[in-house]
Design an enzyme around this catalytic site. Structure first.
Site, mmCIF file in Angstrom:
data_model
loop_
_atom_site.group_PDB
_atom_site.id
_atom_site.type_symbol
_atom_site.label_atom_id
_atom_site.label_comp_id
_atom_site.label_asym_id
_atom_site.label_seq_id
_atom_site.Cartn_x
_atom_site.Cartn_y
_atom_site.Cartn_z
ATOM 1 N N ASP A 157 0.893 -1.358 -0.008
ATOM 2 C CA ASP A 157 -0.034 -0.042 -0.015
ATOM 3 C C ASP A 157 0.993 1.172 -0.035
ATOM 4 O O ASP A 157 0.592 2.271 -0.795
ATOM 5 C CB ASP A 157 -0.923 -0.012 1.241
ATOM 6 C CG ASP A 157 -2.116 -1.085 1.142
ATOM 7 O OD1 ASP A 157 -2.356 -1.545 0.200
ATOM 8 O OD2 ASP A 157 -2.609 -1.248 2.056
ATOM 9 N N GLU B 295 1.154 -1.096 5.474
ATOM 10 C CA GLU B 295 -0.514 -1.552 5.025
ATOM 11 C C GLU B 295 -1.412 -0.554 5.565
ATOM 12 O O GLU B 295 -1.449 -0.189 6.792
ATOM 13 C CB GLU B 295 -0.734 -3.024 5.147
ATOM 14 C CG GLU B 295 0.167 -4.155 4.423
ATOM 15 C CD GLU B 295 -0.486 -3.844 2.733
ATOM 16 O OE1 GLU B 295 -1.684 -3.723 2.485
ATOM 17 O OE2 GLU B 295 0.448 -3.415 2.141
ATOM 18 N N LYS C 5 -5.286 0.285 5.976
ATOM 19 C CA LYS C 5 -6.877 -0.086 6.159
ATOM 20 C C LYS C 5 -7.517 0.846 6.896
ATOM 21 O O LYS C 5 -6.990 1.574 7.789
ATOM 22 C CB LYS C 5 -6.879 -1.447 6.371
ATOM 23 C CG LYS C 5 -6.290 -2.616 5.384
ATOM 24 C CD LYS C 5 -6.906 -2.601 3.951
ATOM 25 C CE LYS C 5 -6.357 -3.636 2.985
ATOM 26 N NZ LYS C 5 -4.970 -2.908 2.739
#
Length: 240
Positions: A73, A104, A106
């Site tokens: 990401d 990452e 999210k």
């Protein structure tokens, strides 16, 4: 006397990040779209405030042996000393030697995200990294060892109760050194950092995004500069 307030400026920086993550969470229902929006918020923060020697992108990482990582990401990589970065059809590929940190991103941190991030980080750390001796006016410095690649997660919310604490730490500690995460931010609650003893420090605060940014910059300062890449090792692929 100046009317500026440093405290207010730092608070406003965090509030901007938290508000944008919150809007993405509420406005987009498709998980992929929501995830892309979250990544964009964090990438924008790092692009604006990290020193210009660092570049930030969603990217794959490649080594001189032809191995690729999974798509990451957020990759923080060197642009001052890295001789090449590939872009093809809106996909970015950076050489393993140039990578400082991978994250990452999210909306929510949970056990699944931690395991997923650990595996993503491991796919980068497993890559081969070259390093050449460095010539200088008085001779040649020996080849520099590869710097440790930082890994982490960035999220808006946490599934754990409390959001930062022992249940979260237990999951973070699962896995070998190649998979360990070093730092991260849960924007609604605080940030965390792995200390020299191998444990985690969790800090609950009112400005988590700003605190995480400062901690990342500090970790990057101590990491130093990436080694000199052996460009000939990559050039060999021109004849294969």
């Amino acid at each position: 006397m100046s009317d500026w307030s440093l405290s207010q400026l730092l608070s406003s920086l965090h509030e901007d990040i938290q508000q944008r993550l919150s809007i993405a969470r509420k406005s987009f229902h498709h998980p992929g779209t929501k995830g892309d929006a979250s990544e964009g918020v964090w990438i924008d923060l790092l692009e604006k405030y990290l020193p210009k020697r660092y570049q930030v992108a969603k990217a794959f990482v490649v080594d001189s042996l032809g191995n690729f990582s999974q798509q990451i990401d957020i990759v923080v990589f060197d642009r001052q000393y890295s001789p090449f970065i590939f872009t093809f059809e809106n996909q970015t590929i950076v050489p393993a030697e140039s990578v400082y940190a991978v994250f990452e991103a999210k909306q929510t941190a949970d056990r699944t995200l931690v395991a997923y991030a650990q595996e993503k980080v491991a796919t980068v750390r497993r890559l081969h990294r070259t390093s050449l001796p460095i010539p200088h006016a008085g001779g040649v410095y020996p080849a520099k060892p590869a710097i440790p690649i930082l890994g982490g997660i960035l999220a808006f919310e946490s599934e754990w109760t409390p959001p930062l604490g022992k249940p979260f730490e237990k999951v973070l500690l699962d896995g070998d050194a190649e998979r360990q995460l070093d730092l991260g931010c849960i924007a609604a609650h605080g940030h965390f950092n792995r200390d020299s003893s191998g444990g985690y420090q969790f800090v609950s605060e009112s400005k988590p995004a700003t605190a995480f940014l400062f901690k990342l910059i500090s970790r990057l300062q101590f990491a130093g500069t990436v080694p000199m890449i052996d460009i000939d090792a990559y050039a060999e692929w021109l004849t294969k």
